[in-house]
Design an enzyme around this catalytic site. Structure first.
Site, mmCIF file in Angstrom:
data_model
loop_
_atom_site.group_PDB
_atom_site.id
_atom_site.type_symbol
_atom_site.label_atom_id
_atom_site.label_comp_id
_atom_site.label_asym_id
_atom_site.label_seq_id
_atom_site.Cartn_x
_atom_site.Cartn_y
_atom_site.Cartn_z
ATOM 1 N N HIS A 162 0.797 -1.227 -0.107
ATOM 2 C CA HIS A 162 -0.117 0.148 -0.088
ATOM 3 C C HIS A 162 0.910 1.281 0.016
ATOM 4 O O HIS A 162 1.697 1.501 0.922
ATOM 5 C CB HIS A 162 -0.895 -0.066 1.257
ATOM 6 C CG HIS A 162 -1.626 1.144 1.288
ATOM 7 N ND1 HIS A 162 -2.011 1.870 2.561
ATOM 8 C CD2 HIS A 162 -2.420 1.903 0.576
ATOM 9 C CE1 HIS A 162 -2.847 2.738 2.379
ATOM 10 N NE2 HIS A 162 -3.244 2.921 1.042
ATOM 11 N N HIS A 194 -7.571 8.181 -3.253
ATOM 12 C CA HIS A 194 -8.499 7.172 -3.593
ATOM 13 C C HIS A 194 -9.391 7.152 -4.645
ATOM 14 O O HIS A 194 -9.959 6.342 -5.217
ATOM 15 C CB HIS A 194 -8.847 6.317 -2.237
ATOM 16 C CG HIS A 194 -7.914 5.827 -1.328
ATOM 17 N ND1 HIS A 194 -7.663 6.687 -0.348
ATOM 18 C CD2 HIS A 194 -6.950 4.993 -1.386
ATOM 19 C CE1 HIS A 194 -6.648 6.253 0.297
ATOM 20 N NE2 HIS A 194 -5.976 5.235 -0.288
ATOM 21 N N ARG A 201 -20.727 8.540 22.545
ATOM 22 C CA ARG A 201 -20.597 8.389 23.809
ATOM 23 C C ARG A 201 -21.928 8.131 24.425
ATOM 24 O O ARG A 201 -22.790 8.906 24.326
ATOM 25 C CB ARG A 201 -20.099 9.628 24.545
ATOM 26 C CG ARG A 201 -19.520 9.537 25.987
ATOM 27 C CD ARG A 201 -20.664 9.352 27.015
ATOM 28 N NE ARG A 201 -20.143 9.476 28.596
ATOM 29 C CZ ARG A 201 -20.322 8.161 28.955
ATOM 30 N NH1 ARG A 201 -20.915 7.005 28.532
ATOM 31 N NH2 ARG A 201 -19.717 7.876 30.390
ATOM 32 N N CYS A 255 -16.638 15.608 24.531
ATOM 33 C CA CYS A 255 -16.957 15.148 25.888
ATOM 34 C C CYS A 255 -16.234 15.816 26.934
ATOM 35 O O CYS A 255 -15.035 16.039 26.814
ATOM 36 C CB CYS A 255 -16.862 13.652 25.772
ATOM 37 S SG CYS A 255 -17.704 12.829 27.094
ATOM 38 N N TYR A 295 -20.571 15.414 35.372
ATOM 39 C CA TYR A 295 -20.220 16.562 34.636
ATOM 40 C C TYR A 295 -20.184 18.011 35.354
ATOM 41 O O TYR A 295 -20.663 18.896 34.964
ATOM 42 C CB TYR A 295 -21.234 16.566 33.295
ATOM 43 C CG TYR A 295 -21.262 15.399 32.429
ATOM 44 C CD1 TYR A 295 -20.060 15.161 31.858
ATOM 45 C CD2 TYR A 295 -22.012 14.532 32.370
ATOM 46 C CE1 TYR A 295 -19.746 14.028 31.092
ATOM 47 C CE2 TYR A 295 -22.115 13.513 31.526
ATOM 48 C CZ TYR A 295 -20.942 13.125 31.035
ATOM 49 O OH TYR A 295 -20.800 12.020 30.453
HETATM 50 C C1 HEM Z 1 -2.458 5.927 -1.178
HETATM 51 C C2 HEM Z 1 -4.804 2.153 -2.481
HETATM 52 C C3 HEM Z 1 -6.887 1.738 1.989
HETATM 53 C C4 HEM Z 1 -4.649 5.812 3.191
HETATM 54 C C5 HEM Z 1 -3.167 4.938 -2.041
HETATM 55 C C6 HEM Z 1 -2.861 4.647 -3.305
HETATM 56 C C7 HEM Z 1 -3.526 3.549 -3.720
HETATM 57 C C8 HEM Z 1 -4.125 3.065 -2.341
HETATM 58 C C9 HEM Z 1 -3.515 2.652 -4.989
HETATM 59 C C10 HEM Z 1 -1.686 5.463 -4.170
HETATM 60 C C11 HEM Z 1 -2.739 6.363 -5.106
HETATM 61 C C12 HEM Z 1 -1.856 7.383 -5.940
HETATM 62 O O1 HEM Z 1 -1.111 7.937 -5.560
HETATM 63 O O2 HEM Z 1 -2.402 7.502 -7.120
HETATM 64 C C13 HEM Z 1 -5.663 1.651 -1.047
HETATM 65 C C14 HEM Z 1 -6.505 0.193 -1.140
HETATM 66 C C15 HEM Z 1 -6.908 0.575 -0.092
HETATM 67 C C16 HEM Z 1 -6.296 1.512 0.964
HETATM 68 C C17 HEM Z 1 -6.619 -0.634 -2.453
HETATM 69 C C18 HEM Z 1 -7.790 -0.617 0.656
HETATM 70 C C19 HEM Z 1 -7.738 -1.858 0.505
HETATM 71 C C20 HEM Z 1 -6.440 2.900 2.838
HETATM 72 C C21 HEM Z 1 -6.736 3.224 3.982
HETATM 73 C C22 HEM Z 1 -6.102 4.659 4.265
HETATM 74 C C23 HEM Z 1 -5.473 5.005 3.329
HETATM 75 C C24 HEM Z 1 -7.689 2.591 5.078
HETATM 76 C C25 HEM Z 1 -6.125 5.304 5.558
HETATM 77 C C26 HEM Z 1 -6.521 5.018 6.868
HETATM 78 C C27 HEM Z 1 -3.699 6.281 2.081
HETATM 79 C C28 HEM Z 1 -2.788 7.512 1.858
HETATM 80 C C29 HEM Z 1 -2.270 7.432 0.730
HETATM 81 C C30 HEM Z 1 -2.761 6.288 0.165
HETATM 82 C C31 HEM Z 1 -2.451 8.400 3.164
HETATM 83 C C32 HEM Z 1 -1.401 8.455 0.256
HETATM 84 C C33 HEM Z 1 0.090 8.226 0.206
HETATM 85 C C34 HEM Z 1 1.071 9.261 -0.296
HETATM 86 O O3 HEM Z 1 0.730 9.795 -1.245
HETATM 87 O O4 HEM Z 1 2.048 9.433 0.343
HETATM 88 N N1 HEM Z 1 -3.754 4.118 -1.410
HETATM 89 N N2 HEM Z 1 -5.731 2.210 -0.173
HETATM 90 N N3 HEM Z 1 -5.444 3.911 2.214
HETATM 91 N N4 HEM Z 1 -3.696 5.631 0.838
HETATM 92 FE FE1 HEM Z 1 -4.715 3.980 0.192
HETATM 93 N N1 MTE Z 2 -27.961 11.899 24.942
HETATM 94 C C1 MTE Z 2 -28.648 10.800 25.317
HETATM 95 N N2 MTE Z 2 -30.032 10.380 25.141
HETATM 96 N N3 MTE Z 2 -27.846 9.492 25.869
HETATM 97 C C2 MTE Z 2 -26.428 9.611 25.994
HETATM 98 O O1 MTE Z 2 -25.899 8.938 26.672
HETATM 99 N N4 MTE Z 2 -24.490 11.169 26.031
HETATM 100 C C3 MTE Z 2 -24.111 12.514 25.949
HETATM 101 C C4 MTE Z 2 -24.928 13.289 24.729
HETATM 102 N N5 MTE Z 2 -25.910 13.112 24.669
HETATM 103 C C5 MTE Z 2 -25.986 10.988 25.704
HETATM 104 C C6 MTE Z 2 -26.698 12.110 24.970
HETATM 105 C C7 MTE Z 2 -22.770 12.726 26.026
HETATM 106 S S1 MTE Z 2 -21.955 12.645 27.459
HETATM 107 C C8 MTE Z 2 -21.956 13.328 24.730
HETATM 108 S S2 MTE Z 2 -20.402 13.666 25.113
HETATM 109 C C9 MTE Z 2 -22.593 13.256 23.521
HETATM 110 O O2 MTE Z 2 -23.990 12.949 23.400
HETATM 111 C C10 MTE Z 2 -22.013 12.561 22.660
HETATM 112 O O3 MTE Z 2 -22.645 12.559 21.119
HETATM 113 P P1 MTE Z 2 -22.044 11.372 20.231
HETATM 114 O O4 MTE Z 2 -22.368 10.489 20.610
HETATM 115 O O5 MTE Z 2 -23.212 11.877 18.961
HETATM 116 O O6 MTE Z 2 -20.895 11.942 19.606
#
Ligand code: HEM
Ligand code: MTE
Length: 467
Positions: free
Chosen positions: A40, A65, A139, A186, A323
């Site tokens: 990746h 992506h 939460r 929170c 709270y």
């Molecule tokens: C870059 C595929 C999941 C973060 C890329 C690139 C591909 C790719 C092909 C290069 C794209 C380009 O430059 O043209 C995939 C596939 C995934 C996947 C097939 C899942 C199966 C994820 C996830 C994240 C992620 C879950 C973040 C949580 C990134 C980042 C880059 C990147 C940050 C940029 C890297 C750079 O340019 O330095 N990915 N990706 N990817 N992907 Fe993914």
């Molecule tokens: N409202 C209901 N009815 N029940 C809950 O438990 N949690 C509160 C508030 N509203 C709560 C609630 C607390 S402590 C927070 S920080 C926020 O919802 C969190 O919202 P989120 O879960 O959408 O991020």
């Protein structure tokens, strides 16, 4: 076309590591990307964050992506199709009050399963201004209520014993839709750091009990005026909210805010039915929740069933006996909840989201990233960053537009680039300043409190620089 086996989301969720294979979904398709993890371009660690669940919320954070060659590459790894959603088990059928809770993305960092409490992976938190709904922190104090939107009614107690009962279509059509971008935090965000000073009671939140969305709904003000209330009310009044979630004794979750905030056009308090352009997800209050910008998340009551105006604050446990902030000298033998005000507006806050504690970063140009926010609509005017534990400082670059004065409801994301030398040990520190020149305290001990709330000391992250 080949016929693929069908898997449930739960089955996909069991494949979260190279040992158990790494599966992900996109749309209704299932992929085994174990062999791609090391290839990746964005790194193996990133892809593993989505393991066992949907790619969409993560790809929403990284637009790289949304190119055809990425989907073509993914197609090679297809192993199945998602089976149509089965009817979820119910609390009544299983005897488990949480059995009817929704399915969540397995990439969330879970602090408690029942009730469900989880935060997004810290390193993704500040990658985008708006947090994808599937990754928004959750939460919950109680099981998620199952609400039939057709029979849902919101009860608004009006003056003189009159009451409004609003269906969902009525709430949507009778009041103009108002949209607000607001951060919810929170009171227990960053509690884990407080427990390191001395143990506290509560969920061990890291830095992720904070997220930002664009909320859409009716203004609470419009609904209150429609119910017959006047803009001005003499004396002290509160607007009390009740949720549809109730404890074993039948007491609903509840909270209140001052009347003046509820009716103020500038306070932007919403009865929200939309989150980031979608209907509210079940975990975030479907079908209607309160959103009180600039105020502790606890007042933004989810699954809203009732609104009432009262001379006293909500009698709820969460308004009266939780709270609230106390001195470090107060312990569980001496605490008297009546002596402290309920938390409303929160103090100024910031945290470092990248790099993560203990990381080994490459020598050269280091990018430090994070978020900053303050309560009450106070804008963040500056974020200072130190790489040497607070001896010397630099000013971070704030991203995004300047918010309207006094209505800075959303966080700012910030970034700082600095050269770092191989072999160095860094203690990265950040601290924010808000529009009233409020600053964060430099250490946790003097703000320690038994419940671990209001944890907003300078955030410190130690990393080493690779040779
Ligand atoms: C870059 C595929 C999941 C973060 C890329 C690139 C591909 C790719 C092909 C290069 C794209 C380009 O430059 O043209 C995939 C596939 C995934 C996947 C097939 C899942 C199966 C994820 C996830 C994240 C992620 C879950 C973040 C949580 C990134 C980042 C880059 C990147 C940050 C940029 C890297 C750079 O340019 O330095 N990915 N990706 N990817 N992907 Fe993914
Ligand atoms: N409202 C209901 N009815 N029940 C809950 O438990 N949690 C509160 C508030 N509203 C709560 C609630 C607390 S402590 C927070 S920080 C926020 O919802 C969190 O919202 P989120 O879960 O959408 O991020």
């Amino acid at each position: 076309a080949p016929r693929y086996p069908r898997y449930t989301r739960e089955e996909v969720g069991r494949h979260r590591s190279p040992q158990d294979r790494v599966w992900v979904t996109h749309g209704t398709e299932v992929f085994d990307v174990t062999d791609f993890v090391e290839l990746h371009p964005g790194g193996a660690d990133k892809i593993l964050l989505a393991a066992g669940g949907a790619l969409e919320p993560f790809w929403a954070l990284y637009a790289v992506h949304s190119q055809p060659h990425v989907l073509e590459l993914l197609r090679e790894y297809k192993v199945g199709e998602l089976s149509p959603e089965e009817a979820p088990p119910t609390a009544a059928a299983t005897g488990d009050p949480f059995a009817g809770d929704p399915l969540r993305h397995p990439g969330l960092c879970v602090n408690s399963q029942k009730p469900f409490n989880a935060e997004p992976p810290a390193e993704l938190l500040a990658e985008r201004f708006l947090t994808p709904n599937e990754l928004f922190f959750t939460r919950n104090h109680l099981p998620v209520p199952a609400v039939d939107p057709g029979s849902y009614r919101l009860r608004v107690e009006g003056p003189g014993g009159r009451a409004l009962s609003l269906s969902l279509p009525e709430l949507r059509s009778r009041f103009p839709k108002h949209e607000v971008t607001a951060t919810l935090q929170c009171a227990g965000n960053r509690r884990a750091e407080m427990s390191q000073v001395r143990p506290v009671k509560g969920l061990p939140w890291d830095i992720g009990a904070i997220s930002t969305a664009r909320w859409g709904g009716a203004r609470l003000r419009d609904v209150l005026l429609h119910a017959g209330f006047e803009e001005e009310r003499e004396g002290e009044w509160h607007v009390c909210f009740e949720g549809l979630d109730a404890d074993a004794g039948g007491a609903p979750y509840g909270a209140s805010i001052p009347y003046s905030r509820a009716v103020s056009p500038a306070a932007d308090v919403l009865l929200a039915y939309e989150m980031n352009g979608e209907e509210l997800p079940r975990d975030h209050g479907f079908p209607v929740r309160v959103v009180v910008p600039g105020v502790v998340g606890a007042r933004s009551v989810k699954w809203l069933r009732r609104v009432a105006v009262s001379p006293a604050e909500s009698p709820s446990h969460w308004q009266q006996n939780d709270y609230k902030g106390f001195s470090p000298c107060v312990d569980w033998d001496t605490v008297d909840y009546k002596t402290a005000p309920a938390i409303q507006e929160l103090p100024v806050q910031s945290a470092i989201t990248h790099p993560r504690p203990g990381a080994a970063v490459p020598a050269g140009e280091l990018t430090v990233k994070g978020y900053a926010w303050s309560g009450g609509g106070r804008p963040v005017v500056r974020v200072d960053v130190s790489l040497d534990g607070g001896r010397t400082w630099r000013v971070a670059r704030l991203a995004g537009e300047r918010p309207p004065p006094e209505r800075a409801w959303a966080w700012v994301l910030w970034e700082l680039q600095a050269p770092v030398a191989a072999g160095a040990e860094l203690e990265i520190v950040c601290k924010a300043v808000d529009g009233s020149y409020n600053v964060q305290p430099d250490s946790v001990a003097p703000i320690w409190n038994l419940r671990g709330v209001l944890s907003n000391a300078w955030h410190r992250v130690r990393v080493s620089v690779r040779d």
